[in-house]
Design a protein around this motif. Structure first.
Motif, mmCIF file in Angstrom:
data_model
loop_
_atom_site.group_PDB
_atom_site.id
_atom_site.type_symbol
_atom_site.label_atom_id
_atom_site.label_comp_id
_atom_site.label_asym_id
_atom_site.label_seq_id
_atom_site.Cartn_x
_atom_site.Cartn_y
_atom_site.Cartn_z
ATOM 1 N N GLU A 101 42.506 39.646 39.621
ATOM 2 C CA GLU A 101 43.114 38.491 40.543
ATOM 3 C C GLU A 101 42.647 38.768 41.945
ATOM 4 N N GLU A 102 41.953 37.597 42.260
ATOM 5 C CA GLU A 102 41.393 37.613 43.798
ATOM 6 C C GLU A 102 40.522 38.762 44.113
ATOM 7 N N ILE A 106 22.088 44.675 39.548
ATOM 8 C CA ILE A 106 21.338 43.918 38.554
ATOM 9 C C ILE A 106 21.970 44.197 37.153
ATOM 10 N N HIS A 107 23.235 44.689 37.107
ATOM 11 C CA HIS A 107 23.981 45.080 35.943
ATOM 12 C C HIS A 107 24.102 43.857 35.059
ATOM 13 N N PRO A 108 24.016 43.527 33.858
ATOM 14 C CA PRO A 108 24.088 42.430 33.257
ATOM 15 C C PRO A 108 25.234 41.933 32.915
ATOM 16 N N GLU A 109 26.234 42.972 32.949
ATOM 17 C CA GLU A 109 27.844 42.690 32.662
ATOM 18 C C GLU A 109 28.507 42.170 34.024
ATOM 19 N N PRO A 110 29.473 41.245 33.692
ATOM 20 C CA PRO A 110 30.097 40.848 34.978
ATOM 21 C C PRO A 110 31.291 42.147 35.472
ATOM 22 N N ALA A 111 31.625 42.125 36.565
ATOM 23 C CA ALA A 111 32.399 43.298 37.144
ATOM 24 C C ALA A 111 33.676 43.562 36.424
ATOM 25 N N GLU A 112 34.187 42.239 36.004
ATOM 26 C CA GLU A 112 35.689 42.511 35.524
ATOM 27 C C GLU A 112 35.336 43.350 33.975
ATOM 28 N N ARG A 113 34.383 43.118 33.440
ATOM 29 C CA ARG A 113 34.168 43.782 32.200
ATOM 30 C C ARG A 113 33.653 45.206 32.199
ATOM 31 N N ARG A 114 32.992 45.510 33.312
ATOM 32 C CA ARG A 114 32.615 46.896 33.582
ATOM 33 C C ARG A 114 34.067 47.618 33.893
#
Length: 198
Positions: free
Chosen positions: A121-122, A88-96
């Motif tokens: 990438e992918e 439920i983390h509001p930030e996308p995985a890439e930003r984290r």
């Protein structure tokens, strides 16, 4: 006053105490999963149900939080980890993942190296890792493999949805080495052309 001091004075757990409890919890759960029997299955189901309820409670806190509070919650290492755990983390995985690299960067720079976020990438996080060479001998430690391992662990802890972490070569390493031209070839090129017969 640090968060650790504040937590201790208010009766809350300091970060090392939280880490110790999490480690012990992992041990206990591993022991339960290895044991047979209906009582063990009931205990594991109780843990699972309790975890789901706490996850729902965290989600409701996020639903009611404004942007500033949400930022403070996600910046807290323990709360951020639980938000990731419950998906439920509001930030996308890439930003984290990028933030995890940014947090490691000062420590890597202190050792004479650097780590830079490249992107995803992918479902593979890409980071550029360099180590310092300035007069640092074999006793310095903290080589590329050590740094890469630390970056990999931090990125996957922050963004377990990603499949892997890949180190990419630094710009200087990616450039093709200049072709080697033997000296005698240069000498032949610079010699005067044979004169035609008169």
């Amino acid at each position: 006053m640090s968060d650790t001091e504040q937590g201790t004075r208010s009766g809350r757990l300091a970060d090392p105490d939280v880490e110790a409890r999490l480690a012990r919890l992992d041990e206990l759960l591993a022991g339960l999963e290895a044991a047979p029997g209906p009582t063990v299955r009931s205990a594991l189901e109780a843990v699972r149900l309790l975890t789901e309820v706490y996850g729902e409670a965290l989600g409701r806190v996020l639903d009611r939080a404004d942007g500033e509070l949400t930022g403070r919650l996600t910046d807290d290492e323990l709360v951020g980890h639980l938000l990731v755990l419950h998906e439920i983390h509001p930030e996308p995985a890439e930003r984290r993942a990028e933030r995890a690299v940014e947090r490691l960067r000062p420590a890597v720079r202190e050792r004479g190296g650097d780590v830079e976020w490249v992107g995803v990438e992918e479902q593979v996080a890409r980071v550029r890792v360099t180590t310092g060479g300035g007069g640092c001998g074999a006793g310095c430690g903290g080589g590329t493999d050590d740094v890469s391992d630390a970056v990999r662990a931090a990125v996957l802890a922050a963004a377990p949805e990603l499949a892997a972490v890949e180190a990419v070569a630094a710009a200087a390493e990616r450039q093709a080495a200049p072709a080697f031209v033997p000296l005698d070839t240069l000498m032949r090129r610079s010699a005067p052309q044979s004169q035609e017969p008169r």
